[in-house]
Motif scaffolding. Structure first.
Motif, mmCIF file in Angstrom:
data_model
loop_
_atom_site.group_PDB
_atom_site.id
_atom_site.type_symbol
_atom_site.label_atom_id
_atom_site.label_comp_id
_atom_site.label_asym_id
_atom_site.label_seq_id
_atom_site.Cartn_x
_atom_site.Cartn_y
_atom_site.Cartn_z
ATOM 1 N N SER A 41 0.838 -1.167 0.088
ATOM 2 C CA SER A 41 0.044 -0.063 0.124
ATOM 3 C C SER A 41 0.889 1.156 -0.057
ATOM 4 O O SER A 41 0.565 2.266 -0.535
ATOM 5 N N TYR A 248 -14.999 -3.142 -1.420
ATOM 6 C CA TYR A 248 -14.105 -2.382 -2.445
ATOM 7 C C TYR A 248 -12.727 -3.168 -2.461
ATOM 8 O O TYR A 248 -12.215 -3.230 -3.541
ATOM 9 N N ALA A 249 -12.419 -3.905 -1.299
ATOM 10 C CA ALA A 249 -11.196 -4.605 -1.494
ATOM 11 C C ALA A 249 -11.295 -5.861 -2.169
ATOM 12 O O ALA A 249 -10.379 -6.202 -2.936
ATOM 13 N N ARG A 253 -10.216 -2.385 -7.683
ATOM 14 C CA ARG A 253 -9.666 -1.255 -7.052
ATOM 15 C C ARG A 253 -9.072 -0.057 -7.987
ATOM 16 O O ARG A 253 -8.193 0.592 -7.831
ATOM 17 N N LYS A 254 -9.811 -0.307 -9.058
ATOM 18 C CA LYS A 254 -9.121 0.669 -10.132
ATOM 19 C C LYS A 254 -9.644 2.046 -10.012
ATOM 20 O O LYS A 254 -8.877 2.989 -10.298
ATOM 21 N N ARG A 256 -9.896 5.247 -7.808
ATOM 22 C CA ARG A 256 -9.213 5.697 -6.559
ATOM 23 C C ARG A 256 -10.553 6.278 -5.509
ATOM 24 O O ARG A 256 -11.296 6.963 -5.968
ATOM 25 N N ASP A 257 -10.183 5.762 -4.440
ATOM 26 C CA ASP A 257 -10.975 6.163 -3.298
ATOM 27 C C ASP A 257 -10.043 6.325 -1.992
ATOM 28 O O ASP A 257 -9.651 5.291 -1.478
ATOM 29 N N GLU A 261 -8.879 3.151 0.086
ATOM 30 C CA GLU A 261 -7.628 2.586 -0.111
ATOM 31 C C GLU A 261 -6.923 2.446 1.389
ATOM 32 O O GLU A 261 -6.155 1.275 1.676
ATOM 33 N N ALA A 264 -8.722 -0.745 2.965
ATOM 34 C CA ALA A 264 -8.297 -2.149 2.247
ATOM 35 C C ALA A 264 -7.077 -2.391 2.417
ATOM 36 O O ALA A 264 -6.591 -3.658 2.450
#
Length: 465
Positions: A41, A248-249, A253-254, A256-257, A261, A264
Motif C-alpha cells: 500500500s 471495495y477490497a 480497486r481501479k 481511486r477512493d 484504500e 483495504a
C-alpha cells in the motif's frame, strides 16, 4: 530580528551534525538506514515518500555502563559498539573494541535503546497550544480514514527537541485525534531536525489506522444531533464502513477512493490498527468486530481497563499502550488503576507506556517506573530490564519497526541513550542521545543541545549572538 535568528539557529543545527541544506537539511552519510520493507500500500499510494537520511556519526564505544538491551537483558559493566549507523556488538567488559572507535566512559551510568512513543500528537497539536495549531483531528465526519496525520505535521514544533533532550525519544508515532471512529493514517517519525516531515519519516515504517471507541465519538457527533450518539451507534457506523471496505477490497480497486484504500490496506494486513479504547467490555467487542471483518487490532491505546481482560489480550496478541496513573477525568476512565501495567505484564500480555501529551513524552521512563512501583506494592516485582522494554522494544513491535530498532542488537539502528543514572529513577536524565549513530544531544556540550526555531522568541525580543 526573528528571521535572522531562525536562520542562525538552523545553520547551527545543520553544522552541528555536518549537514547540508542542499539535501533538505540532512547530509547523507551513505545509504539511508536499513528499514523494514515498504508495504504494497505504501508503494502504491504514497506520493509523499520518506526522504530521511541519517546524520553522519562516528564509530563509538560505550564502556563500563549498565546496559539494558530493551528485550529483557541486563549487562553490568557492559560495552556497546556502534558504527555506520548500526549497532556492531553488545557485550560485557571483555568485548574487544576495534581501532578507530571513540571511547565514552559510562561508569556509574546506564545505556538503553532509544525511547519510542507509540502515541503522540507532536507536530499536529504543536506548542504553543492555540486554536490555529489544532490540526490533528478532522472532526467533520465519524469516519475519515482518507486523512493522513503527516499532512498536518509541523516540523518546528518545540516538542520534538524537548522530547529528545528530556526524554531520550528517538522515534515516535504521530496519530490523528480520537474524536472520530476512524481518524485516519498515522505517521512514524525519527526524532531528528528536518525542514520537512518527509525528512523525518521513518523509512519503511508501516502506516497505522487510528480508530476510537467509547465516549469521544458519541459525544462529538451525538452533540451535533447526528449518528453516532450511543455506543451501539459507534459499532453500527463502524460495521457499515467496514462492509463497504470489504466490498471495495474484493473489487478491482481501479477507481481511486482514498478512504477505501486505507481500509483495504488494513484488510490486506499492510496497515496496522491503533485503537483508542478505555473500557474492557468495549475492547472485547472490538476484538469480535475485528474477527467479523477480517482485520487485527495491533494495540489498544489508553486501555485503562486492560487489567480486566489481560488474558483475552494475550490470546489475541494485542498490546496495551497505557499511562501509569491517569484516572477519573471522564467516566470511562473511572476504573483506571495504577497497577494496570503490572497486572497486564503478569498475565503475559504486551505492555507499552505511552504519552498522548507533549509533557508526558519527556518522561516516559519515569512513567514506567511509577507503574513498576505500583505493581511492586501489590506483590508484582518486575525487573528493571523488563520494564525498560515498555518504552523501547514493545512500542517498536506495535509500530512494525522492531526488526530495525527498539533493542540493542547487532545490525539494528544505533538509536541509543546514555543516562546519567538508572532510567527508572526520577533523578536520572539523558546525558547523550544518538540516532542512527549520530550524536543528536549532549547535556555536557552546549553546542549539541538542539532547540526549535520557534523557541527563539518574537520580533523585538532580541537577537542571537
Amino acid at each position: 530580528m526573528r528571521n535572522r535568528a531562525i536562520g542562525t539557529v538552523l545553520a547551527g543545527a545543520l553544522a552541528l551534525a555536518g549537514c547540508s541544506a542542499e539535501t533538505g537539511g540532512v547530509k547523507s552519510a551513505g545509504a539511508p538506514p536499513a528499514a523494514t520493507t515498504a508495504s504494497k500500500s505504501e508503494v502504491k499510494d504514497q506520493p509523499y515518500p520518506s526522504t530521511y537520511q541519517a546524520y553522519p556519526g562516528a564509530p563509538t564505544a560505550l564502556v563500563g555502563a549498565t546496559v539494558f538491551d530493551g528485550k529483557g537483558g541486563r549487562i553490568d559493566k557492559g560495552t556497546v559498539l556502534f558504527s555506520d549507523g548500526k549497532v556492531v556488538a553488545v557485550g560485557n567488559a571483555s568485548l574487544a573494541i576495534p581501532e578507530g572507535y571513540s571511547r565514552i566512559d559510562g561508569t556509574g551510568k546506564f545505556v538503553t535503546p532509544g525511547v519510542i512513543d507509540i502515541h503522540s500528537h507532536l507536530g499536529d497539536y504543536p506548542t504553543p497550544s492555540v486554536a490555529s495549531h489544532e490540526d490533528g483531528n478532522e472532526m467533520t465526519d465519524p469516519a475519515t480514514p482518507q486523512v493522513w496525520a503527516e499532512h498536518s505535521v509541523w516540523p518546528q514544533d518545540p516538542g520534538f527537541t524537548r522530547a529528545l533532550a528530556n526524554g531520550g525519544v528517538t522515534a515516535l508515532q504521530i496519530l490523528p485525534g480520537s474524536g472520530n471512529l476512524m481518524g485516519g493514517r498515522s505517521v512514524t517519525l525519527k526524532n531528528v531536525h528536518s525542514r520537512t516531515v518527509q525528512g523525518m519519516k521513518f523509512p519503511g515504517a508501516p502506516y497505522s489506522l487510528k480508530m476510537a471507541c467509547g465516549e469521544n465519538p458519541k459525544r462529538v457527533y451525538g452533540g451535533q444531533g447526528r449518528s453516532p450518539m450511543t455506543r451501539m451507534g459507534n459499532f453500527a457506523v463502524n460495521r457499515k464502513t467496514w462492509f463497504e471496505a470489504k466490498k471495495y477490497a474484493a473489487g478491482d480497486r481501479k477507481e481511486r477512493d482514498l478512504a477505501m484504500e486505507t481500509l483495504a490496506g488494513v484488510l490486506d494486513g499492510e496497515i496496522l490498527v491503533q485503537n483508542h479504547c478505555y473500557r474492557a467490555d468495549e475492547m472485547a467487542l472490538v476484538l469480535d468486530m475485528a474477527k467479523e471483518m477480517g482485520y487485527k487490532v495491533t494495540a489498544f491505546h489508553h486501555a485503562v481497563e486492560s487489567y480486566k481482560i489481560a488474558d483475552l489480550l494475550r490470546q489475541a496478541n494485542v498490546c496495551s499502550a497505557v499511562w501509569a496513573d491517569w484516572y477519573g477525568f471522564k467516566m470511562e476512565a473511572y476504573d483506571a488503576i495504577p497497577e494496570n501495567a503490572a497486572l497486564i505484564q503478569q498475565a503475559g500480555a504486551c505492555v507499552i507506556i505511552h504519552s498522548d501529551d507533549e509533557n508526558g513524552i519527556q518522561r516516559l521512563n519515569q512513567e514506567a517506573a511509577k507503574a513498576q512501583a505500583a505493581g511492586k506494592r501489590i506483590g508484582i516485582d518486575l525487573p528493571d530490564a523488563q520494564v525498560v522494554g515498555w518504552f523501547t522494544l514493545n512500542p517498536a513491535k506495535a509500530m512494525g519497526i522492531d526488526k530495525v530498532t527498539g533493542s540493542l542488537e547487532t545490525g539494528k539502528m544505533a538509536d541509543v541513550v546514555l543516562w546519567n543514572g538508572n532510567p527508572l529513577s526520577v533523578y536520572s536524565r539523558p546525558e547523550k542521545v544518538w540516532i542512527d549513530g549520530a550524536l543528536m544531544f549532549d547535556a555536557l556540550d552546549p553546542q549539541r543541545r538542539p532547540v526549535s526555531d520557534f523557541e527563539l522568541g518574537q520580533p523585538g525580543e532580541g537577537d542571537v549572538k
